[in-house]
Design an enzyme around this catalytic site. Sequence first.
Site, short mmCIF file in Angstrom:
data_model
loop_
_atom_site.label_atom_id
_atom_site.label_comp_id
_atom_site.label_asym_id
_atom_site.label_seq_id
_atom_site.Cartn_x
_atom_site.Cartn_y
_atom_site.Cartn_z
N CYS A 2 0.84 -1.19 0.00
CA CYS A 2 0.00 0.00 0.00
C CYS A 2 0.88 1.25 0.00
CB CYS A 2 -0.96 0.07 1.17
SG CYS A 2 -2.13 -1.27 1.23
N ARG A 31 4.06 -0.01 -4.77
CA ARG A 31 3.81 -0.60 -3.45
C ARG A 31 2.54 -1.44 -3.42
NH1 ARG A 31 7.01 2.17 0.50
NH2 ARG A 31 5.77 1.13 2.08
N TRP A 81 -2.53 -2.82 -1.81
CA TRP A 81 -2.21 -4.24 -1.96
C TRP A 81 -3.16 -4.95 -0.99
CZ3 TRP A 81 -0.31 -8.38 0.98
CH2 TRP A 81 0.16 -9.47 0.23
N ASN A 107 -2.45 1.58 5.69
CA ASN A 107 -1.53 0.54 5.24
C ASN A 107 -1.26 -0.36 6.44
OD1 ASN A 107 0.54 -1.00 4.14
ND2 ASN A 107 2.10 0.57 4.47
N GLY A 108 -1.36 -1.66 6.26
CA GLY A 108 -1.09 -2.59 7.37
C GLY A 108 -2.26 -3.51 7.60
N GLU A 490 18.62 -16.52 -7.68
CA GLU A 490 18.10 -15.18 -8.02
C GLU A 490 17.58 -15.16 -9.47
OE1 GLU A 490 17.17 -12.60 -6.67
OE2 GLU A 490 17.40 -10.94 -8.06
N LYS A 494 13.72 -14.22 -10.51
CA LYS A 494 13.37 -13.20 -11.49
C LYS A 494 12.37 -13.76 -12.51
CE LYS A 494 14.32 -10.32 -9.88
NZ LYS A 494 15.02 -10.18 -8.64
N GLU A 497 8.83 -14.39 -10.85
CA GLU A 497 8.00 -13.23 -10.52
C GLU A 497 7.64 -12.40 -11.73
OE1 GLU A 497 9.75 -10.45 -7.72
OE2 GLU A 497 11.72 -10.72 -8.57
N HIS A 513 21.62 -35.68 -7.01
CA HIS A 513 20.95 -36.20 -5.81
C HIS A 513 19.42 -36.11 -5.94
CE1 HIS A 513 24.78 -36.61 -3.79
NE2 HIS A 513 25.08 -35.40 -4.21
N LYS A 616 6.06 -4.05 -3.94
CA LYS A 616 7.49 -3.81 -3.78
C LYS A 616 7.96 -3.98 -2.35
CE LYS A 616 11.50 -2.35 -5.18
NZ LYS A 616 12.29 -3.37 -5.91
#
Length: 621
Positions: A2, A31, A81, A107-108, A490, A494, A497, A513, A616
């Site tokens: 948010c 965000r 969000w 936000n939260g 990484e 990428k 996402e 293995h 983000k």
Amino acid sequence: MCGIVGYAGPSEASGRPLDVALDGLRRLEYRGYDSAGVALVTPGQGGVASAKKSGKLANLVEEIAAHPLPDATASIGHTRWATHGGPSDANAHPHLADDGRLAVIHNGIVENFATLRAELAADGATFLSETDTEVTAQLLAREYRAAGDLTAAMAATARRLTGTFTLLAVHADAPGTVVGARHDSPLVVGIGEGENFLGSDVAAFVAHTSEALELAQDQVVTITATSVDVTDFDGTPAEGKRFTVTWDAAAAEKGGFGSFMDKEIHDQPQAVADTLLGRSDAQGRLVLDEVRIEESVLRAVDKIIVVACGTAAYAGHVAKYAIEHWCRVPVEVELAHEFRYRDPIVDERTLVVAISQSGETMDTLMAVRHAREQGAKVLSIVNTHGSSIPRESDAVLYTHAGPEIAVASTKAFLSQITAAYLLGLYLAQLRGNKFPDEVGVLLDELRDMPRKVRTVIERGEYVRATARSMAESDKVLFLGRHVGYPVAMEGALKLKELAYIHAEGFAAGELKHGPIALIDSGQPVFVVVPSPHGRDQLHSKVVSNIQEIRARGARTLVIAEDGDDEVRAYADEIFWVPRAPSLMQPLLAVVPLQIFAMALAGAKGLDVDQPRNLAKSVTVE
Ligand code: AGP
């Protein structure tokens, strides 16, 4: 999660409050982008006007164009969000109360919202949404009716809430005022001339002012055009901490690139160079003034634990190899959300290193608190000034990557590795594991990396063309060894996402293995090949791994060092990177993987800056 913006301007109503709110939301949209909304205080026009729309900010802008809002003196804006309640118009913020005269954004997560909702409903309140935010709006309205003062009402509301929150509110009775409160969720103040701002981070207002005020936990802030007043939740006056934002608004624009991610990939040489800048003295000795932990404590450290999430954790994994090698001190890397729930062995001789681009990741913040409670010293590596993690750490080493807007981290990764390497060299110097001239040689190698990173970026077209030809892939594997292993993870992150493709990163030695069973004809596998000039015969071992998967039909896409002729015979595609010492290679090898994921997502027509379901800055646990 948010994005929140607030603005208090002159008493003459104008279009500026709306413009500032929409511009702030545009800059904060990374965000969260499930919905967007604004509320304006419109003296003489009915008090408070608002608009909100599910989906991206563009939907709200369209809505306002179709139904224009009146001139105003103050504004609040929100980009969401979703947590409580799906991403619908009804659940979008702002939420109104007090007959539409009070508007609240949040936000939260308010954890006691069900109890409060029942209490307010029993009191006669009705609810139009499923959100916890509307509960806070109704609670604030009730407190306002009792106190007759918005600041006092906000403090009283904050005292009743459990969970995490940043709240902003405007009321028709206070036409040039915005009141905010924060608890475990970010809020910074922008100090303008004849106007003031609030934002989840400085990106919200940096186009208007670079003077800012950091708030501490559990504070209420009231802004008007000419004043900023801070109190604790009990009403005691408090002070914020002034700071100046060091990057300008242009740094948070695309700068002619098609996406923020593309721009930020191109920013990487500068991000590494800036993170190294000013961290040595005239004799070239490494100086880290920011490490304000007594030298005796750092000398006595017998274990380092890196806590971080996602990309930042992979940067920590890379740093582990370097710090252990240089300092001969054990380094553990722990996902921050696992750390505090597993009863970790932490004491005064443990140095906890928290890595975070945003400085707001709740999981990492909680790990920092837990570590300090156990007596450990915490040093954070953070990019965002004015954020929570540095404030709660014993020391902070800032990366100087500039704003990272794309949800997928790129330049933060490189600058985090760079900062962690500086820390490793500093400790090695301090603890006597390395002589200053040895540190100097390693620093010179680091200083040469921006040039080499630029070379990899310049070679990007071949990577992009390969990615475009692979848009139909549904599973991609990544292999690496030593520092190449976190790079492989990484690269897989990428691709997941950005392109929504199943991707996994493996330690190349682990393949036999189990994971080798995944390989069948045509399976794309990226392999990060170590330098043929490195130690421990790692190169030949990885070349053997390539042969093993090729024998089973894999299509191999190899990241290899210039001049590595041996690997050529086993690669279907080669992405060359300049020669560099083994520990520096991650700064180069990851770049083709970033470009590949971005280009493949682009070829699939996906939004590379705002991938689905993500935000983000993850400010909820
Ligand atoms: C990486 O592309 C992601 N955006 C994510 O994994 C991110 O690195 C993680 O959420 C940590 O964020 P932070 O660095 O702001 O703490």
